[in-house]
Write an enzyme that holds these catalytic residues in place. Sequence first.
Site, PDB file in Angstrom:
ATOM      1  N   TYR A  59      35.946  49.304  38.565  1.00 10.48           N
ATOM      2  CA  TYR A  59      35.125  48.326  39.289  1.00 10.48           C
ATOM      3  C   TYR A  59      34.208  48.938  40.346  1.00 10.48           C
ATOM      4  O   TYR A  59      33.432  48.211  40.979  1.00 10.48           O
ATOM      5  CB  TYR A  59      36.035  47.281  39.939  1.00 10.48           C
ATOM      6  CG  TYR A  59      36.750  46.409  38.927  1.00 10.48           C
ATOM      7  CD1 TYR A  59      36.035  45.493  38.162  1.00 10.48           C
ATOM      8  CD2 TYR A  59      38.116  46.523  38.712  1.00 10.48           C
ATOM      9  CE1 TYR A  59      36.677  44.698  37.215  1.00 10.48           C
ATOM     10  CE2 TYR A  59      38.770  45.735  37.776  1.00 10.48           C
ATOM     11  CZ  TYR A  59      38.045  44.824  37.027  1.00 10.48           C
ATOM     12  OH  TYR A  59      38.669  44.042  36.087  1.00 10.48           O
ATOM     13  N   ARG A 101      40.259  48.334  44.398  1.00  8.53           N
ATOM     14  CA  ARG A 101      40.870  47.895  43.143  1.00  8.53           C
ATOM     15  C   ARG A 101      40.343  48.736  41.978  1.00  8.53           C
ATOM     16  O   ARG A 101      39.145  48.658  41.659  1.00  8.53           O
ATOM     17  CB  ARG A 101      40.498  46.429  42.914  1.00  8.53           C
ATOM     18  CG  ARG A 101      40.897  45.892  41.570  1.00  8.53           C
ATOM     19  CD  ARG A 101      40.217  44.552  41.300  1.00  8.53           C
ATOM     20  NE  ARG A 101      40.749  43.966  40.089  1.00  8.53           N
ATOM     21  CZ  ARG A 101      40.199  42.938  39.460  1.00  8.53           C
ATOM     22  NH1 ARG A 101      39.107  42.358  39.933  1.00  8.53           N
ATOM     23  NH2 ARG A 101      40.736  42.465  38.376  1.00  8.53           N
ATOM     24  N   ARG A 110      36.149  46.119  26.711  1.00  8.60           N
ATOM     25  CA  ARG A 110      37.472  46.307  27.320  1.00  8.60           C
ATOM     26  C   ARG A 110      38.575  45.710  26.423  1.00  8.60           C
ATOM     27  O   ARG A 110      38.380  45.578  25.220  1.00  8.60           O
ATOM     28  CB  ARG A 110      37.473  45.702  28.731  1.00  8.60           C
ATOM     29  CG  ARG A 110      36.454  46.394  29.654  1.00  8.60           C
ATOM     30  CD  ARG A 110      36.531  45.870  31.068  1.00  8.60           C
ATOM     31  NE  ARG A 110      37.834  46.129  31.657  1.00  8.60           N
ATOM     32  CZ  ARG A 110      38.281  45.536  32.769  1.00  8.60           C
ATOM     33  NH1 ARG A 110      37.515  44.647  33.393  1.00  8.60           N
ATOM     34  NH2 ARG A 110      39.466  45.818  33.256  1.00  8.60           N
ATOM     35  N   GLU A 159      27.133  33.207  34.609  1.00 14.77           N
ATOM     36  CA  GLU A 159      28.430  33.902  34.640  1.00 14.77           C
ATOM     37  C   GLU A 159      28.160  35.399  34.759  1.00 14.77           C
ATOM     38  O   GLU A 159      27.342  35.938  34.014  1.00 14.77           O
ATOM     39  CB  GLU A 159      29.166  33.581  33.331  1.00 14.77           C
ATOM     40  CG  GLU A 159      30.469  34.320  33.145  1.00 14.77           C
ATOM     41  CD  GLU A 159      31.113  34.007  31.769  1.00 14.77           C
ATOM     42  OE1 GLU A 159      30.805  32.950  31.166  1.00 14.77           O
ATOM     43  OE2 GLU A 159      31.905  34.852  31.318  1.00 14.77           O
ATOM     44  N   PRO A 186      39.752  35.388  41.531  1.00 13.87           N
ATOM     45  CA  PRO A 186      40.900  36.173  41.967  1.00 13.87           C
ATOM     46  C   PRO A 186      40.703  37.679  41.878  1.00 13.87           C
ATOM     47  O   PRO A 186      40.088  38.183  40.941  1.00 13.87           O
ATOM     48  CB  PRO A 186      42.017  35.724  40.999  1.00 13.87           C
ATOM     49  CG  PRO A 186      41.312  35.122  39.841  1.00 13.87           C
ATOM     50  CD  PRO A 186      40.050  34.533  40.375  1.00 13.87           C
ATOM     51  N   ASN A 187      41.250  38.324  42.881  1.00 11.02           N
ATOM     52  CA  ASN A 187      41.312  39.790  42.988  1.00 11.02           C
ATOM     53  C   ASN A 187      39.984  40.454  43.324  1.00 11.02           C
ATOM     54  O   ASN A 187      39.933  41.661  43.570  1.00 11.02           O
ATOM     55  CB  ASN A 187      41.909  40.415  41.709  1.00 11.02           C
ATOM     56  CG  ASN A 187      43.331  39.952  41.478  1.00 11.02           C
ATOM     57  OD1 ASN A 187      44.164  40.082  42.372  1.00 11.02           O
ATOM     58  ND2 ASN A 187      43.601  39.377  40.327  1.00 11.02           N
ATOM     59  N   ALA A 241      39.718  36.841  36.309  1.00 17.58           N
ATOM     60  CA  ALA A 241      40.578  36.592  35.145  1.00 17.58           C
ATOM     61  C   ALA A 241      40.580  35.128  34.716  1.00 17.58           C
ATOM     62  O   ALA A 241      40.871  34.822  33.553  1.00 17.58           O
ATOM     63  CB  ALA A 241      42.003  37.052  35.449  1.00 17.58           C
TER      64      ALA A 241
END
Length: 149
Positions: free
Chosen positions: A24, A19, A108, A99, A11-12, A78
């Site tokens: 990013y 964004r 973060r 990953e 997502p996103n 997320a």
Amino acid sequence: MIKAIHVLNGPNLNLLGTREPEVYGHETLADIEARLKAAAGKFNVALTFRQSNHEGDLVTWIQQAGRAGEPVILNAGAYTHTSIAILDAIKGSNADVIEVHLTNVHAREHFRHHSRLSAAVRGVIAGFGSRSYDLALQAFLFASATGES
Ligand code: DQA
């Protein structure tokens, strides 16, 4: 030898480029796709590149790749931090997954420090911006070239 690699984005990530560019970066997902496809092409590896905002799509794609024995570069966005369904898809289909994260999730917010997926993946690459994807591709290609399974 690896014949196909699947790059799956959650997502996103379709918003990359606009964004939170300070977090990013300015590259779009299409920019990353073009660069990875060109790199994989040099090794005669077919690279599929997909994005979905829906958890179930990622589950289905991971199952398909796992069943086909084709490796996956996964940025689950997320869902990394929440998804037992994606964890189960990796485990249940024996998908060989790296990953990736654009950002160093450990530097973060606290809620990004834990990945539900990491326990089931080959390895994790985070914090190199869009180059995290390139590094994952290199890791799979190197492992394949050196005969490491
Ligand atoms: C991300 C990190 C996640 O915490 C976040 O939710 C994302 C992107 C990354 O690539 O840095 O959507 O996976």
